[in-house]
Every structure is written in C-alpha cells, then in structure tokens.
Design a protein around this motif. Structure first.
Motif, PDB file in Angstrom:
ATOM      1  N   VAL A  13       0.830  -1.205   0.000  1.00 25.43           N
ATOM      2  CA  VAL A  13       0.000   0.000   0.000  1.00 25.43           C
ATOM      3  C   VAL A  13       0.854   1.241   0.000  1.00 25.43           C
ATOM      4  CG1 VAL A  13      -1.637   1.310   1.396  1.00 25.43           C
ATOM      5  CG2 VAL A  13      -1.934  -1.140   1.117  1.00 25.43           C
ATOM      6  N   CYS A 240      -8.454  -0.980  -3.046  1.00 25.20           N
ATOM      7  CA  CYS A 240      -7.192  -1.396  -3.666  1.00 25.20           C
ATOM      8  C   CYS A 240      -6.697  -2.726  -3.132  1.00 25.20           C
ATOM      9  CB  CYS A 240      -6.119  -0.319  -3.489  1.00 25.20           C
ATOM     10  SG  CYS A 240      -5.524  -0.100  -1.800  1.00 25.20           S
ATOM     11  N   CYS A 250      -5.506   3.662   0.414  1.00 23.14           N
ATOM     12  CA  CYS A 250      -5.587   3.391  -1.025  1.00 23.14           C
ATOM     13  C   CYS A 250      -5.529   4.697  -1.812  1.00 23.14           C
ATOM     14  CB  CYS A 250      -6.895   2.679  -1.354  1.00 23.14           C
ATOM     15  SG  CYS A 250      -7.016   0.990  -0.741  1.00 23.14           S
ATOM     16  N   LYS A 255     -10.805   3.086  -4.246  1.00 28.71           N
ATOM     17  CA  LYS A 255     -11.576   2.749  -3.057  1.00 28.71           C
ATOM     18  C   LYS A 255     -13.033   3.117  -3.306  1.00 28.71           C
ATOM     19  CE  LYS A 255      -9.572   6.951  -1.068  1.00 28.71           C
ATOM     20  NZ  LYS A 255      -8.716   7.448   0.022  1.00 28.71           N
TER      21      LYS A 255
END
Length: 498
Positions: A13, A240, A250, A255
C-alpha cells in the motif's frame, strides 16, 4: 473471498512506483479506439453500449441498424468520464426504440473500430424459451491471473490463441455464444485488489491494480460486447486491497467501488415500468424506478423473467463492506437510509406473474453455502422479502465453486422440494476462475443437492416455459453438464404474497 496475507499486504500500500512492473496493455496509436466494450439491458426495447478509450471523447457516438451494411441510425452522448489512477475514459450511449428480439449491428464511431452485433431484448411477456448464464467471481487470466489452488499447470495451456480466450470460462462462453441471450455477473470482476499476489507488482501496486482491470475487461470484451452483461458489486470491487480498516491508504480512485461505478453506472437499468393491467403494480414499479441505484441495485424484465439485482456489500444494517462492517472496507453508503430495502419491497411487489411468471434475484454473498458460514447480515436483511414475494431462484457467488440447494427458507428445506415450493431455490455460481483458486466443498448441508470444486464452472439458467425452469452447471473447460435440475412452479397467483 478474503485471503489471509495480512503479513505481507501492508507494505505494498505504501510502496512507491520504483521498479514498476505492472502488466499494462499497449495503448493503441489511435486513442479513440474502443476497448473494453460492454452491453446492458437498459430498459424496454433499449440497450446501452459502454466502452473505454485512452482519451476523453467530446461526443461518444454509436451507429446502428438491422443490416451490417446499413447502419442508418446514430445516437450520441456527452458521457466520457474517468477517475484518478485510471488511464482510460468510460463512454456510454443508450439505444432506445429498438424492435424486440431482433439482431442489430453496431459500430462505435472511431477511426479504428469494427462492426459488431447484438440481439435486442425480448419484451416482458414474450413466452419464447431462452437461456441466460450466471458467471461470478471471474478474474483476469495471464501474467496477473488465476490458478486452481495455485496449480500452475492450469495457466497458459493454450498460449497461442487470443488472450481474450485463454480464460477457460470466457472460452466456453465464446464457444456457446448462440446458446444464451445474456449474462448476469453479481460481483467480483478481475481481482485487481489481489495484485500483491504477484511479486513483480509489489513495488507498483497502484499501476498493477489498474493494469489488471484493463487486462480483464479487454479479455471480456468479445463476450460483453456481444451479449448484455448485467453487473452488480462484490467485495473485490471495493478497494485497492482487502486489508481491514486501511482503505484510507488506497490511492484516490481505488476505493469505495470507484471503478465499478464509473464502468457500469451509466449502462445498467434502474427498474422497468410495469406492463401489468393492475394499478398497484404500476405504482410499485414506479416507486422501484425512483429508488433504484444502478449499478448497485436495480431490476429489469426480459420475456418471462423479472430479474432483481441486490447489493450484498453495503447499504443495510451490518453490511460486510459498509461503514463498520465485518470486512473493514469502509465503503458506501450509496443510497439514503433504507433505500435498498424500500426498493426491494416495491420491486418485488410489482411483479405480475401473468406477465413475467419467473422472479429471480442475484447478489454476491450467499447465506446458504457448503464448507463455511454464509453472510448472516445478508440473510437477515434479504431472506424475509425473498420468501414473502415468492422469489423462484436466487443466484449468488463469493464462494469459489458451484452449489445447488433445494428450495429453503430459514435454514429449513421446503417440503415440496422442486415441485411447486413456496421457498426460493438457491444456487452459488462462483467457480468461474480467479487468482485465489477454488474453494473446497467442505462439510455439506442437509438441503444441498450439488457441490463441485474440481475445476472451473458456471451456471446456465433456461426458462423453458411459464412453469419450468432448468438450472445446469457447466464445466468451463469441456462444456460438460455437471448437474442439471428442473424447478416446477405453478405460478397460480398473479401477485405472490405469503
């Protein structure tokens, strides 16, 4: 379904785009070239056509007609939209006033497009037998693609054919294209949120997510550009990646179901006006039209069928993907409080069985499933209304296999079985194939009639007449019928209320 990779999922992420390895499709030199084509039943005598381009179009247009050599009509719109992180723009137009049950040819206006065709929708009340397919939980094939329980022998077995046909389920849908009239896909497309499962993507999660979406919808286009492809959301459209309570990390555009809304929001139906002679049905249908929230919840009619799409992810109490839901994906709501419930009640109450004898619903998360617990909040919210209004068949996915249940309500099998039951028949058609593999059948339920998890499969539903509906499960690789059943319903009541 959620994979337990939380120990490795946090790092991607936050990763930068250093050493990018996302497998993007090549951008055509003519950026008006239509890609990712998709059709939908939009209303009575109406088809919507969606497609993506690598540049914004000021005036998306489609030419069409009943002869490939005479595309004498044209419809245009101003709908060409995108979102942060997307390389493409989603375009949509709607064709209205079509003659029912007629082959139309169409060409998306571009300096680099070809003529394709579709079969226009049957009008409500047409008693001609027809079939539709249920394809759920289908992911991208190829470098970012699926296996069966990570068995690499199931990948790239036919590498020389067009990538759009490498996916065994898509291949079977292509091989049998004359055997069904449209497809329903209630949730989980592409599996872009599983980008982290391929090591090459670890440092390029943002692009990898978008690349998987582009690949998948390119692969699907030969089918979805020929047959109406009716969509509703699943958990893999939400964000994500599925790390609970981290969707705020995200990227913008990855999202809260952004791609799903952008891609399908202007093509799905809302609800059809009633053709019943009964005023109450017309009032309820009009109410359903106002409360529909496509592509999350909506309905359409086709011949003998009234089909209602549900949103099992958000917009009801304890919804798994909603605010405070068990999945921790913090998505929605997409309607006002109780809007989905009020839509569903009005929509189901509007169904006149003398016009559309078959009432079928579709959603993503099942509450009846072998090998694990189903969605309890979904059952609490949806099941009472499905029984109250006499839904005949309920189609779900989420569990990656194929399952068929005897008609059942409140975890109790209907004593009439398949011969005029009051309770709905339930199926799970989640075995189409994706990177997470297939789900083991596990322990059985007393009212389960069929379960299969040995290979990819999907469902085919055939409306034989006003009283007989056939459900077949098809093995994707060979076309073999794995299971076949016929549901008989007398449909004696014009409006079911029980």
């Amino acid at each position: 379904m959620v994979n337990m990779f939380t120990s490795i999922k946090g790092l991607p992420v936050l990763a930068s785009c250093v050493l990018a390895a996302a497998s993007y499709p090549a951008i055509p030199s003519d950026k008006t070239t239509p890609v990712q084509q998709r059709l939908a039943i939009n209303g009575p005598n109406s088809i919507s056509i969606g497609w993506n381009t690598y540049q914004k179009l000021t005036k998306p247009c489609v030419q069409y007609g009943t002869s490939s050599n005479a595309l004498t009509s044209e419809v245009c719109s101003t709908s060409s939209v995108t979102y942060p992180t997307s390389r493409t723009y989603s375009n949509a137009v709607t064709l209205t006033g079509l003659s029912p049950a007629t082959t139309y040819y169409y060409k998306i206006v571009s300096t680099n497009s070809t003529v394709d065709h579709f079969f226009s929708p049957r009008v409500a009340g047409d008693t001609t037998p027809f079939s539709m397919n249920a394809v759920i939980d289908m992911g991208v094939y190829g470098a970012d693609g699926y296996t069966i329980q990570m068995d690499v022998s199931k990948r790239d077995t036919i590498p020389t054919i067009d990538p759009s046909l490498n996916h065994t389920t898509i291949n079977q849908l292509a091989n049998t294209v004359d055997d069904y009239e449209f497809i329903v896909h209630p949730g989980d497309f592409a599996y872009a949120d599983d980008w982290y499962l391929k090591p090459k993507n670890i440092l390029d999660g943002e692009d990898a997510f978008q690349a998987i979406l582009e690949q998948f919808y390119h692969q699907l286009a030969p089918i979805s550009g020929r047959k109406p492809y009716m969509a509703s959301p699943g958990n893999h459209e939400a964000a994500c990646q599925e790390i609970p309570y981290t969707t705020g990390l995200c990227p913008a555009g990855q999202k809260n179901f952004t791609d799903f809304m952008t891609r399908f929001g202007q093509t799905m139906a809302s609800a059809f006006p009633s053709t019943s002679a009964i005023d109450a049905a017309k009032v309820n249908a009009n109410k359903a039209q106002m409360l529909a929230k496509p592509p999350f919840w909506y309905s359409f009619e086709y011949g003998m069928l009234h089909f209602t799409m549900l949103n099992t992810e958000t917009d009801f109490e304890d919804a798994p993907d909603g605010k405070g839901g068990s999945a921790g994906l913090n998505s929605g709501p997409f309607g006002a409080p109780n809007q989905q419930l009020e839509f569903l009640e009005a929509d189901l109450a509007s169904v006149d069985r003398t016009v559309t004898p078959w009432l079928v619903v579709g959603g993503h998360r099942p509450w009846y499933t072998t090998g694990g617990s189903g969605c309890g909040p979904c059952q609490d919210f949806f099941e009472p209304l499905l029984y109250k209004y006499g839904v005949d068949l309920a189609i779900f996915g989420h569990v990656h296999n194929s399952q068929r249940f005897q008609p059942v309500v409140n975890n109790t099998a209907d004593p009439n079985g398949m011969e005029d039951p009051k309770a709905p028949m339930y199926i799970v058609a989640g075995g189409a194939g994706n990177i997470e593999g297939l789900s083991a059948v596990g322990s059985n339920l007393s009212f389960n009639a069929f379960a299969y998890a040995d290979d990819f499969s999907y469902g085919k539903i055939s409306f034989l007449d006003a009283n007989n509906l056939q459900v077949d499960f098809i093995k994707s690789e060979t076309g073999e019928v794995l299971d076949s059943s016929v549901l008989y319903k007398s449909h004696k009541q014009q409006f079911v209320l029980q």
